[in-house]
Structure formats: structure tokens, C-alpha cells
Design a protein around this motif. Structure first.
Motif, PDB file in Angstrom:
ATOM      1  N   THR A 109       0.833  -1.110  -0.261  1.00  0.00           N
ATOM      2  CA  THR A 109      -0.034   0.100   0.005  1.00  0.00           C
ATOM      3  C   THR A 109       0.790   1.154  -0.045  1.00  0.00           C
ATOM      4  OG1 THR A 109      -0.122   0.243   2.560  1.00  0.00           O
ATOM      5  CG2 THR A 109      -1.698  -1.511   1.586  1.00  0.00           C
ATOM      6  N   PRO A 110       0.524   2.377  -0.478  1.00  0.00           N
ATOM      7  CA  PRO A 110       1.299   3.656  -0.196  1.00  0.00           C
ATOM      8  C   PRO A 110       1.803   4.035   1.237  1.00  0.00           C
ATOM      9  CG  PRO A 110      -0.955   4.214  -1.612  1.00  0.00           C
ATOM     10  CD  PRO A 110      -0.905   2.873  -1.075  1.00  0.00           C
ATOM     11  N   GLU A 111       0.978   3.588   2.156  1.00  0.00           N
ATOM     12  CA  GLU A 111       1.807   3.737   3.545  1.00  0.00           C
ATOM     13  C   GLU A 111       2.625   2.540   3.867  1.00  0.00           C
ATOM     14  OE1 GLU A 111      -0.029   4.027   8.067  1.00  0.00           O
ATOM     15  OE2 GLU A 111      -1.292   3.332   6.452  1.00  0.00           O
ATOM     16  N   GLU A 112       2.578   1.341   3.322  1.00  0.00           N
ATOM     17  CA  GLU A 112       3.545   0.370   3.611  1.00  0.00           C
ATOM     18  C   GLU A 112       5.004   0.958   2.772  1.00  0.00           C
ATOM     19  OE1 GLU A 112       1.294  -3.677   4.313  1.00  0.00           O
ATOM     20  OE2 GLU A 112       1.372  -2.981   2.328  1.00  0.00           O
ATOM     21  N   ALA A 155       8.672   1.840   4.300  1.00  0.00           N
ATOM     22  CA  ALA A 155       9.936   1.233   3.667  1.00  0.00           C
ATOM     23  C   ALA A 155      10.774   2.115   3.102  1.00  0.00           C
ATOM     24  CB  ALA A 155       9.358   0.202   2.782  1.00  0.00           C
ATOM     25  N   VAL A 156      10.493   3.119   2.349  1.00  0.00           N
ATOM     26  CA  VAL A 156      11.366   4.140   1.873  1.00  0.00           C
ATOM     27  C   VAL A 156      11.807   4.853   3.091  1.00  0.00           C
ATOM     28  CG1 VAL A 156      11.270   6.460   0.519  1.00  0.00           C
ATOM     29  CG2 VAL A 156      10.317   4.519  -0.304  1.00  0.00           C
ATOM     30  N   SER A 159       7.443  -3.335   7.941  1.00  0.00           N
ATOM     31  CA  SER A 159       7.573  -4.729   7.899  1.00  0.00           C
ATOM     32  C   SER A 159       8.661  -5.078   7.155  1.00  0.00           C
ATOM     33  CB  SER A 159       6.193  -5.364   7.697  1.00  0.00           C
ATOM     34  OG  SER A 159       6.296  -5.265   6.231  1.00  0.00           O
ATOM     35  N   ARG A 160       9.155  -6.210   7.665  1.00  0.00           N
ATOM     36  CA  ARG A 160      10.150  -7.017   7.051  1.00  0.00           C
ATOM     37  C   ARG A 160       9.925  -7.250   5.475  1.00  0.00           C
ATOM     38  NH1 ARG A 160      12.882 -11.780  10.876  1.00  0.00           N
ATOM     39  NH2 ARG A 160      13.345 -10.108  12.714  1.00  0.00           N
ATOM     40  N   PHE A 170      11.974  -5.783   2.454  1.00  0.00           N
ATOM     41  CA  PHE A 170      12.377  -6.827   1.457  1.00  0.00           C
ATOM     42  C   PHE A 170      11.917  -6.467  -0.148  1.00  0.00           C
ATOM     43  CE2 PHE A 170      11.960 -10.316  -1.398  1.00  0.00           C
ATOM     44  CZ  PHE A 170      13.193 -10.911  -1.400  1.00  0.00           C
ATOM     45  N   VAL A 171      10.701  -6.135  -0.275  1.00  0.00           N
ATOM     46  CA  VAL A 171      10.125  -5.560  -1.371  1.00  0.00           C
ATOM     47  C   VAL A 171      10.925  -4.236  -1.896  1.00  0.00           C
ATOM     48  CG1 VAL A 171       8.105  -4.787  -2.616  1.00  0.00           C
ATOM     49  CG2 VAL A 171       8.052  -6.975  -1.335  1.00  0.00           C
ATOM     50  N   ALA A 172      11.044  -3.515  -1.259  1.00  0.00           N
ATOM     51  CA  ALA A 172      11.636  -2.181  -1.441  1.00  0.00           C
ATOM     52  C   ALA A 172      13.142  -2.301  -1.919  1.00  0.00           C
ATOM     53  CB  ALA A 172      11.732  -1.234  -0.224  1.00  0.00           C
TER      54      ALA A 172
END
Length: 504
Positions: free
Chosen positions: A390-393, A397-398, A416-417, A421-423
Motif C-alpha cells: 500500500t502507499p503507507e507500507e 519502507a522508503v 514490516s520485514r 524486502f520488497v523495497a
């Protein structure tokens, strides 16, 4: 010193609605689309093959300088002024600027309604780079240039981008400069010269009657006509001189254009540069080499030339760097290439060192960029439940990886982990430190011609953008407006950034 003016309340920095993540009304741009929307995709081998001149120019030498010299010589023979300058007497005026528009699909047309509203009352428009994709062919101008901007009532000028050069600039010179001449490249030399000689894509025939009919049908009003002197030019006004340069395929200027640029940059009048390649982008410096020595940015930073801003296309997003020079001035370096083509990610931009991070501006925000790419890659890899953020997630991460406040003021939990990881996989740098080898994956390292189809979508938010520039005798005001594709934003597009630059 420039004085920054805060953006308005309804934009991507204040809410997800302002970014276009929740659209209350379908955009009216659908009504502007042609009956048959071009099915444009960089995934197609035929599109990549038509764009092969980019690779050939980088491997075997860029012939753009030699072609440009021949074409400019032809323009001079027919009486084009030596200074390549258009004179406008009004001391106060406004103009719009749109970069890299020409795919002819939904993402280009989504920009048109908000552009027409935000640019109301402007005196002219400038297209900064890549008027036509994929190869600048003259036959694409009716549907990818004349038709989309048929309702813009004022003249349009342009500087060519690398894609406009893939047909030897023939279509561009015919439409904007009235030059119908095939300025073919000089012969390549060397042991491997047979490769570019055989593979170089030459321009096709120009159907002058079809182009004249398209101009008459879509942009035939007297107020829409412009006489552009060449592929590079200047618009001179009492308050500001606007200078547009042609950076060819690889970003270099030929020596004749370099000499002209130095001459037209002289004098105390404030100046604005428009270039097909930005000078600062992705927290890096690309000064722009000039054949025979020197760079474009040396000319821009020379205090005797009085440049206040330099705007470049080619990269399909918005970025702004207020760079302070050694003599205490500030030059606004802007990337504005979000006019219609696929979106280049902003989440791969590291924490800025060219300027302080809190002075840097980009659109889309890094978190929105990461969220959009995560959804695309989640669909592409068929792992939506794991990959999509989501934009918040994505913002969390950024912020975690770059150590910054990433724009929109969320107050949610830490990243979150999975989000981290996705970032990492999608290219968000880690505080400037190199990523582990096993995470050096797709977005940053894969050339744009292989990732662009993943970043070109047909549903809001589109994250496109354009500029409106207002000039008075004392100030230059630059505003970046968003084109989300949402109907709610078409008549009052969100202002994503604004800067006021004194001209005295």
C-alpha cells in the motif's frame, strides 16, 4: 535566492486522495481518445527494433552532430535568422511545458484535460523532448501531436529528444521548422562499420499532404501557428530569454550549436534553458558535453550568463534541485518528463547529496512510486499477496531504507520485514550504501527499454505532470501540476511543487 511557495492543500504530499489513489469520478480524457487507441508496448520486438539507432549510436558513434549541421545549413540557406531567435515584445507572459508526451495512448491523453485548464491563458507551450514515440516518424504526428493538442489555442515549440532522432529528425524538422529534407548520416568508418551501415534505421518518406491536412483539421487556427527557426532556438522577451537546445541521441552538442549557445547566453538578461537531457537527475550530474570541449552546464553556471533555471525532459517524472553556485546564486535544475510516456521510478533516487534532502522535490513521491511498481511487479510475478505494498507500507519502507521523511505524513507502524524486502528488491537504496548482490534486481539496473512496459498503465493514478511558468518583469514562477487521470482533478489539477525565482 529563490523563495519557495508551499504547494496547495490537495496534492500527493497531503493525502492519498490528492495523489489519485482513490478516484471519485472517471476522467473525461476517455472522451478525447481516438476510436482506435494505439496498442503501444515496448514489449514488442518490432518496437525495440525500430528504436535500434539508440544502441547503434552508443556503440559505433552518434551521427546526430553531423546530421544536425547539414540540416541547419539547409535552414540557413533558405533564410532562417542566424541567431535562431523568436522575439516576443510582451514583458509579462506565461507558457506551459510538457515533456516526453508522444505515445498517443491513454497515458498521454490523461494529461490533456488538466493541462488545458492549468495552462489557460498561456501564450505558448513548449514540448521538452520526445515529441513522438517510438521513432519520431512523420506519419505519427497526426495522432500523437496534432490531435491530442488540438484544443490548445496558442503556438507550440519543441526541442527534440533521442526518440525524435531515430528517423534522422526528419519528421520533427518538417512539422516544426518546415524543412523537408533527408539529412542522411555520414558513412561510418572502421573495421566494424558494416554493422551500422547495414542496420541504421533511415527515415521514411514524408507525406506532406497528410501532415498539412492534419494541421488544418486539428491545429489550423491562426493563433496556433508558430515559426520555429530550427532544432535549437531562443525566445527572447524583455524580462527573460528562453533557450532550447538539441541534445541528439546521446546528449552531446555539436561545436556549431555550442558556439551559438555561448553567444546567445551572453548579456545581463536572465535566462532559462530547456534541454532534451536534464543536467541534474537522480541525484547525479550530467553536464552535457560539447564537441570540441566544454559542457552545457559550464555555460549555465557561468555568472556572466545569468541563468536562473534549466529544465530537461527525457526522464519521465518530476525532480527539482536548487543548486547553489560558487558565487552564491541558486539555479533551479528541473526534470520535467512526465507528459505522457511511461513513468520512471522515483523510489530509486538515493537520499540526495547534490542538494539537502529537505530541499529536493520529486513527483511522484518515492513512496507512491514504490507502491505503484510493487503492484505492477506483483501482478507480473503473480505474487500480489506478497509483493504489493500500500502507499503507507511503501512510504514506511522508503523512510526506513533512506533515513528520510518521505513526503506524506503517515503515523502508522514501522516498515514490516516484507515491505523492507520488497523495497530492496525494487531498487530503493540503503542510505547510499550498495545493496547486497542477490538484491541487485530489476528496476535500477535493467535498461528502460526492457522495463518500461511494466511502468505504463491505463488506470489512475497515472502520476503524469507538466509545468506552468509565469513571467513578470521581476519574477519567474514555476509550478508543477499533476495529471492523475482522475476526473476530480481535471478542472483543478493538484499543484505538486512551486518555486518563485527573482529576475532582478
Amino acid at each position: 535566492m529563490s523563495a519557495e511557495v508551499p504547494p496547495g492543500p490537495d496534492n500527493s504530499r497531503t493525502s492519498e486522495e490528492g495523489a489519485g489513489w482513490a478516484c471519485g469520478r472517471r476522467g473525461s480524457f476517455h472522451e478525447l481518445l481516438p476510436d482506435r487507441v494505439p496498442d503501444f508496448s515496448w514489449r514488442r520486438p518490432s518496437v525495440l527494433w525500430r528504436s535500434r539507432n539508440d544502441v547503434l549510436a552508443r556503440l559505433f558513434g552518434d551521427p546526430a552532430n553531423a546530421i544536425r549541421r547539414r540540416c541547419v545549413a539547409s535552414l540557413r540557406e533558405r533564410g532562417t535568422p542566424a541567431a535562431f531567435t523568436v522575439h516576443r515584445p510582451a514583458p509579462e507572459f506565461s507558457f506551459a511545458l510538457v515533456g516526453d508526451p508522444g505515445e498517443g495512448d491513454r497515458s498521454q491523453y490523461a494529461v490533456v484535460p488538466p493541462l488545458l485548464h492549468a495552462a489557460e491563458g498561456t501564450d505558448f507551450m513548449i514540448v521538452a523532448s520526445d515529441v513522438i514515440y517510438p521513432t519520431g516518424d512523420a506519419g505519427d504526428y497526426p495522432e500523437k501531436f496534432f490531435r491530442p493538442y488540438k484544443d490548445y489555442p496558442a503556438p507550440i515549440y519543441a526541442v527534440p529528444g533521442n526518440h525524435d532522432w531515430y528517423d534522422g529528425l526528419r519528421g520533427f524538422l518538417h512539422v516544426f521548422c518546415g524543412l523537408d529534407e533527408n539529412c542522411s548520416p555520414p558513412p561510418w568508418r572502421g573495421p566494424l562499420a558494416f554493422i551500422p551501415r547495414r542496420l541504421w534505421r533511415h527515415s521514411g518518406a514524408v507525406d506532406a499532404e497528410a501532415l498539412a491536412e492534419a494541421r488544418r483539421l486539428y491545429r489550423g487556427a491562426p493563433g496556433q501557428q508558430a515559426a520555429q527557426p530550427g532544432p535549437y532556438w531562443a525566445i527572447d522577451t524583455p524580462a527573460l530569454r528562453i533557450i532550447g537546445i538539441d541534445t541528439g541521441i546521446t546528449g552531446r552538442l555539436d561545436r556549431d550549436q555550442g558556439r551559438w549557445l555561448r553567444e546567445v547566453s551572453g548579456g545581463p538578461k536572465p535566462k532559462l534553458l530547456v534541454t532534451g537531457k536534464p543536467l541534474y537527475v537522480d541525484d547525479g550530474h550530467r553536464p552535457g558535453a560539447i564537441e570540441g570541449g566544454g559542457t552545457v552546464d559550464e555555460i549555465v553556471q557561468d555568472p556572466a550568463h545569468h541563468y536562473v533555471a534549466a529544465i530537461g525532459g527525457d526522464i519521465h517524472n518530476y525532480q527539482r534541485y536548487p543548486v547553489r553556485t560558487g558565487d552564491g546564486r541558486t539555479i533551479q535544475y528541473i526534470v520535467s518528463g512526465g507528459g505522457g510516456a511511461f513513468m520512471h521510478a522515483t523510489h530509486v533516487i538515493p537520499r540526495t547529496r547534490v542538494v539537502e534532502e529537505d530541499e529536493f522535490r520529486c513527483y511522484p513521491l518515492r513512496g507512491d512510486s514504490l507502491s505503484r511498481y510493487s503492484k505492477l511487479y506483483g501482478r507480473w510475478l503473480r505474487l500480489p499477496g506478497f509483493f504489493e505494498l500500500t502507499p503507507e507500507e511503501a512510504t514506511a519502507a522508503v523512510e526506513h531504507r533512506l533515513g528520510i521523511k518521505a513526503g506524506r505524513g503517515y503515523r502508522g507502524p514501522a516498515a514490516s520485514r516484507r515491505a523492507r524486502f520488497v523495497a530492496a528488491v525494487l531498487g530503493v537504496p540503503r542510505n547510499g550504501r550498495p545493496r547486497p548482490r542477490f538484491l541487485r534486481l530489476p528496476v535500477r539496473r535493467v535498461p528502460q527499454r526492457f522495463r518500461s512496459e511494466l511502468a505504463d498503465w491505463d488506470r489512475p493514478p497515472f502520476f503524469k505532470s507538466f509545468l506552468r511558468l509565469d513571467v513578470t518583469e521581476s519574477h519567474l514562477r514555476i509550478r508543477c501540476f499533476a495529471a492523475t487521470g482522475c476526473g476530480d482533478h481535471e478542472t483543478s489539477p493538484p499543484c505538486e511543487d512551486e518555486v518563485m525565482i527573482p529576475l532582478r
